[in-house]
Design a protein around this motif. Structure first.
Motif, short mmCIF file in Angstrom:
data_model
loop_
_atom_site.label_atom_id
_atom_site.label_comp_id
_atom_site.label_asym_id
_atom_site.label_seq_id
_atom_site.Cartn_x
_atom_site.Cartn_y
_atom_site.Cartn_z
N SER A 1 -6.53 3.49 -12.05
CA SER A 1 -6.59 4.90 -12.44
C SER A 1 -7.07 5.08 -13.88
O SER A 1 -7.36 6.19 -14.30
CB SER A 1 -5.22 5.54 -12.30
OG SER A 1 -4.30 5.01 -13.25
N ASN B 1 0.48 6.76 -6.82
CA ASN B 1 -0.79 7.46 -6.99
C ASN B 1 -0.66 8.96 -6.74
O ASN B 1 -1.38 9.77 -7.34
CB ASN B 1 -1.85 6.89 -6.05
CG ASN B 1 -2.50 5.63 -6.61
OD1 ASN B 1 -2.59 5.47 -7.82
ND2 ASN B 1 -2.96 4.76 -5.73
N ALA B 2 0.27 9.35 -5.85
CA ALA B 2 0.46 10.76 -5.54
C ALA B 2 1.01 11.55 -6.72
O ALA B 2 0.98 12.78 -6.72
CB ALA B 2 1.40 10.91 -4.34
N VAL C 1 -1.59 0.36 -10.53
CA VAL C 1 -2.03 1.77 -10.57
C VAL C 1 -2.73 2.09 -11.88
O VAL C 1 -3.75 2.78 -11.92
CB VAL C 1 -0.83 2.71 -10.33
CG1 VAL C 1 -1.24 4.17 -10.58
CG2 VAL C 1 -0.29 2.53 -8.91
N GLU D 1 0.82 -1.21 0.00
CA GLU D 1 0.00 0.00 0.00
C GLU D 1 0.85 1.26 0.00
O GLU D 1 0.48 2.26 -0.65
CB GLU D 1 -0.94 0.00 1.22
CG GLU D 1 -2.04 -1.05 1.17
CD GLU D 1 -1.62 -2.39 1.76
OE1 GLU D 1 -2.50 -3.24 1.96
OE2 GLU D 1 -0.41 -2.60 2.01
N ASP D 2 1.98 1.24 0.69
CA ASP D 2 2.83 2.41 0.74
C ASP D 2 3.40 2.75 -0.63
O ASP D 2 3.39 3.92 -1.06
CB ASP D 2 3.98 2.16 1.73
CG ASP D 2 4.90 3.37 1.88
OD1 ASP D 2 4.39 4.46 2.22
OD2 ASP D 2 6.11 3.23 1.65
N ILE E 1 2.13 1.85 -3.52
CA ILE E 1 1.00 2.26 -4.37
C ILE E 1 0.67 3.73 -4.13
O ILE E 1 0.47 4.49 -5.08
CB ILE E 1 -0.24 1.39 -4.07
CG1 ILE E 1 0.01 -0.06 -4.50
CG2 ILE E 1 -1.48 1.95 -4.77
CD1 ILE E 1 -1.02 -1.03 -3.95
N ASP E 2 0.63 4.14 -2.86
CA ASP E 2 0.31 5.53 -2.53
C ASP E 2 1.33 6.50 -3.12
O ASP E 2 0.98 7.59 -3.59
CB ASP E 2 0.24 5.71 -1.01
CG ASP E 2 -0.98 5.05 -0.39
OD1 ASP E 2 -1.92 4.71 -1.14
OD2 ASP E 2 -0.98 4.86 0.85
N LYS E 3 2.58 6.10 -3.13
CA LYS E 3 3.63 6.99 -3.67
C LYS E 3 3.47 7.19 -5.17
O LYS E 3 3.73 8.28 -5.69
CB LYS E 3 5.01 6.41 -3.34
CG LYS E 3 5.38 6.57 -1.87
CD LYS E 3 6.73 5.95 -1.53
CE LYS E 3 7.06 6.14 -0.05
NZ LYS E 3 8.31 5.47 0.33
#
Length: 420
Positions: A121, A93-94, A117, A86-87, A89-91
């Motif tokens: 997205s 996605n940001a 992603v 998840e970490d 992925i978040d990076k």
């Protein structure tokens, strides 16, 4: 090999279904990166995703072909193992706001992150391969670690795969050996698929099976050249890995390429992450785990079938799952409760189909034969035993099956009470 011809798919005479893989372009050749400019021609704002090592391998080549279109870059550290969780992925996605194309530079984890992603997205992605290390480039599954569990998430496919053999042949030798080992693991995966066809009536396609088997034969011929970093050998291995990925896309899941050998590999990876212990590169783990699953099949062929299936005492089972999986134990228990495999009595099926089951098990090369195949690229099984030890390997044989919803020879081994 004309991979773009294979990509077309179509009606399959072997199984009567339509096979499709929506990847538009695959380039496996010297200087393949040059094609990125044309592929990205209609895109204006591109996000590059890489790690420090993969960027060093191909980043400048990529940027030179899409100069002026790069909106942003995310370059993960190359000093530690990147985990597709998840970490991570978040990076990614940001960084995607306003982006119309993602270009991943890398292999396994970078590929899976971009695929994941991209799918959620709806932003297309291109993968620029930097190592012939795994078969996921053309598969529709993303191997992620979510909630601490190893999951193959059904995701999208790349718009294009670019594999520059000049780059691939310079990949770390461990990654080249991993790609070779991943292909050798298909002996085990294909055998599990045939087994499940008999035990569970699972859908089976002879064309996909035969094509995957051909890729094993193609890869075995590359061994000597791979050690010498011969460009043609690396190209042949890369093509084999991509074609296996296409076969997974045709089927809609990873069954032709992932079975008991992958489950063992996932066990070592997940428990390694949980306990902060070392584990081998995925393809190398798969290769050595194939030796283990071959030995299981040999031992099963020597054993008479019992009248009823073995079942572990419930309290003991819960205790052992928690000991092995700790923070993700509840996820394993919930998955198997959902699947209901511990509640099934499969012995009548085994007994009714014993002759065919034994014929399938006997198709698998022996453990010694697999060891010889691995020795061709200087993979020594002692490395596997040294890093994991007898107890952990035994735990994997018994409990790796609980990580997944797929039936494999590990369930047959459990049902008869264990042969190793």
């Amino acid at each position: 090999m004309d991979i773009n011809q294979i990509l077309k798919g179509g009606y399959c005479k072997a199984c009567g279904k339509e096979h499709a893989c929506p990847i538009k372009y695959v380039y496996v050749e010297k200087g393949a990166t040059k094609h990125l400019g044309d592929i990205a021609d209609s895109y204006k704002k591109i996000l590059i995703v890489a790690d420090e090592n993969t960027y060093l391998a191909s980043g400048k080549r990529v940027e030179a072909t899409i100069e002026g279109k790069i909106k942003d870059k995310i370059i993960f550290s190359g000093k530690t193992v990147l985990i597709p969780n998840e970490d991570a992925i978040d990076k990614v996605n940001a960084k995607i706001d306003g982006v119309d194309l993602i270009v991943g530079i890398g292999s396994g984890v970078i590929q899976d992150l971009c695929k994941y992603v991209s799918y959620f997205s709806k932003i297309p992605y291109v993968i620029v391969a930097t190592a012939p290390s795994m078969d996921g480039y053309a598969s529709s599954g993303a191997a992620m670690i979510l909630g601490g569990m190893k999951e193959t998430v059904s995701a999208g496919l790349p718009y294009a795969i670019i594999a520059d053999t000049e780059v691939l042949k310079e990949a770390p030798m461990e990654m080249i050996k991993a790609g070779y080992g991943d292909i050798i693991g298909k002996y085990s995966a294909l055998n599990d698929w045939e087994l499940s066809r008999i035990v569970n009536g699972e859908y089976f396609c002879q064309y996909i099976y035969d094509t995957t088997y051909e890729m094993i034969d193609k890869t075995l011929k590359t061994a000597e050249g791979l050690l010498a970093r011969d460009e043609e050998s690396v190209r042949n291995l890369t093509e084999a890995l991509i074609v296996v990925g296409i076969m997974m896309s045709f089927l809609g899941n990873s069954r032709p390429a992932s079975g008991s050998e992958h489950h063992l590999s996932h066990f070592f990876e997940i428990t390694g992450i949980i306990n902060g212990e070392p584990y081998l590169a995925h393809g190398i783990d798969v290769a050595f785990s194939t030796v283990v699953t071959a030995k299981i099949r040999e031992k099963l062929l020597e054993k008479e079938l019992p009248k009823t299936s073995y079942r572990q005492e419930e309290n003991e089972y819960y205790s052992e799952i928690k000991r092995n999986y700790k923070s993700v134990a509840s996820g394993c228990i919930a998955l198997q409760d959902k699947m209901g495999r511990y509640k099934e009595e499969r012995m009548p099926i085994y007994i009714a189909n014993e002759k065919e089951i034994r014929e399938i098990l006997s198709k698998m090369p022996s453990a010694d034969e697999i060891k010889k195949m691995l020795a061709l690229v200087e993979l020594d099984i002692s490395q596997f035993h040294d890093i994991y030890g007898k107890e952990k390997i035994f735990d994997a044989i018994k409990y790796a099956k609980d990580l997944k919803d797929r039936y494999t020879v590990l369930w047959l081994n459990y049902d008869v009470g264990g042969v190793i």
